[in-house]
Design a protein around this motif. Structure first.
Motif, mmCIF file in Angstrom:
data_model
loop_
_atom_site.group_PDB
_atom_site.id
_atom_site.type_symbol
_atom_site.label_atom_id
_atom_site.label_comp_id
_atom_site.label_asym_id
_atom_site.label_seq_id
_atom_site.Cartn_x
_atom_site.Cartn_y
_atom_site.Cartn_z
ATOM 1 N N THR A 10 0.823 -1.206 0.000
ATOM 2 C CA THR A 10 0.000 0.000 0.000
ATOM 3 C C THR A 10 0.858 1.258 0.000
ATOM 4 O O THR A 10 2.029 1.244 0.387
ATOM 5 N N ASP A 11 0.227 2.335 -0.469
ATOM 6 C CA ASP A 11 0.791 3.691 -0.393
ATOM 7 C C ASP A 11 2.158 3.786 -1.067
ATOM 8 O O ASP A 11 3.105 4.361 -0.527
ATOM 9 N N SER A 13 4.376 5.488 -3.686
ATOM 10 C CA SER A 13 4.370 6.783 -4.367
ATOM 11 C C SER A 13 4.744 6.620 -5.833
ATOM 12 O O SER A 13 5.717 5.935 -6.161
ATOM 13 N N ASN A 22 -0.407 11.081 -0.276
ATOM 14 C CA ASN A 22 -1.334 9.960 -0.430
ATOM 15 C C ASN A 22 -2.127 10.046 -1.724
ATOM 16 O O ASN A 22 -2.502 9.023 -2.310
ATOM 17 N N SER A 25 -0.340 8.185 -4.865
ATOM 18 C CA SER A 25 0.182 6.884 -4.483
ATOM 19 C C SER A 25 -0.793 5.803 -4.937
ATOM 20 O O SER A 25 -1.923 6.101 -5.343
ATOM 21 N N ASP A 27 -1.996 1.327 -4.429
ATOM 22 C CA ASP A 27 -1.918 0.033 -3.758
ATOM 23 C C ASP A 27 -1.858 -1.050 -4.828
ATOM 24 O O ASP A 27 -2.404 -0.878 -5.922
ATOM 25 N N ASP A 60 -11.462 7.152 -2.577
ATOM 26 C CA ASP A 60 -10.075 6.815 -2.275
ATOM 27 C C ASP A 60 -9.816 5.394 -2.740
ATOM 28 O O ASP A 60 -10.749 4.587 -2.861
#
Length: 285
Positions: A10-11, A13, A22, A25, A27, A60
């Motif tokens: 996850t996250d 960049s 965020n 970025s 996942d 998101d």
């Protein structure tokens, strides 16, 4: 459908920044058990990238964890879900095409990245891109080009060659046509994303031309009969536009019956698009 066994990261960049942003970025969901590239007859699996909707102003990547897991389970392919910067009603908020510029940065990043920890977990030459709602508009803005004037979104030749299929669901394509059906959308989210204009023809992807030198692209347009937020006229307009200009376009307007975002929560959508992906984006190079 049981959740798959996955490696999840996850996250990550895709635009270097300190501290990490965020909104820029992504996942990634990698099916396991996974054999090495040498043991796979066709090498590592393709990569599916899902671009979420939210009217350019919300949602998101975490909202779509379940969808990503189901897609990875059904196809056996790697799935990535990016965030992008969003619009608000503030004067300094970003406007189109900056959301799509973020997605373009993400796509250019993943075709050279390959996977976490320096490992190659997907075939960067076998991409399937999915865009839902405004995500469909962003992908179309990248892979079609404006008829006149400077193109603010210009994908590299490597990205164009690496992309095998584009799937768009419940998409926004012709903004003026959308406002004729839903006039309140102007103040709800269109002006925040595109500014105040008398017409949004220049931002409507049904006015943009396919890149004829990349006619290998397979297009699928999906629309649910139960969608009350975006009408079928949007998808029909885009289908007719592509039908006139590209050799490979398919539509499915009758199989799904759920509401605009509800289609992403169940199994039927995954079966529909997952089988299309398996049929059109094989691991072979």
């Amino acid at each position: 459908m049981e959740p798959p066994s996955l490696d999840e990261y996850t996250d990550i960049s895709y635009v270097p920044s300190e501290p990490p942003n965020n909104f820029q970025s992504f996942d990634i969901y990698i099916p396991i058990p996974r054999v090495t590239s040498d043991e796979q007859p066709h090498g590592p699996p393709p990569l599916i990238c899902f671009i979420h909707g939210g009217a350019w102003r919300k949602e998101d990547k975490l909202d779509h964890t379940g969808l990503a897991r189901r897609l990875a389970s059904f196809t056996g392919y790697v799935v990535a879900v990016p965030n992008y910067r969003l619009s608000t009603m503030e004067d300094n908020a970003i406007r189109h095409p900056d959301h799509a510029k973020d997605i373009l940065r993400f796509l250019e990043f993943v075709i050279t990245w390959g996977g976490p920890h320096g490992t190659t977990v997907y075939n960067s030459n076998r991409l399937c891109l999915m865009g839902h709602s405004c995500g469909a508009h962003m992908l179309s803005s990248i892979f079609l080009e404006v008829a006149q004037g400077e193109n603010p979104l210009r994908p590299s030749a490597e990205l164009l060659k690496s992309t095998n299929a584009i799937i768009m669901s419940e998409g926004i394509y012709d903004i003026d046509l959308l406002l004729s059906s839903f006039p309140t959308y102007r103040t709800w989210f269109i002006e925040a994303a595109f500014g105040q204009r008398s017409t949004y023809g220049e931002a409507s992807v049904t006015k943009m031309n396919p890149r004829v030198e990349y006619d290998h692209l397979q297009w699928l347009i999906v629309h649910s009969k139960g969608d009350t937020l975006v009408d079928e006229a949007q998808s029909e307009a885009m289908y007719q536009h592509l039908l006139r200009h590209v050799p490979h376009v398919t539509r499915n307007f009758g199989e799904l019956v759920e509401e605009h975002n509800d289609i992403l929560k169940g199994v039927e959508f995954v079966k529909l698009v997952g089988q299309y992906i398996i049929d059109h984006v094989s691991p072979c190079t």
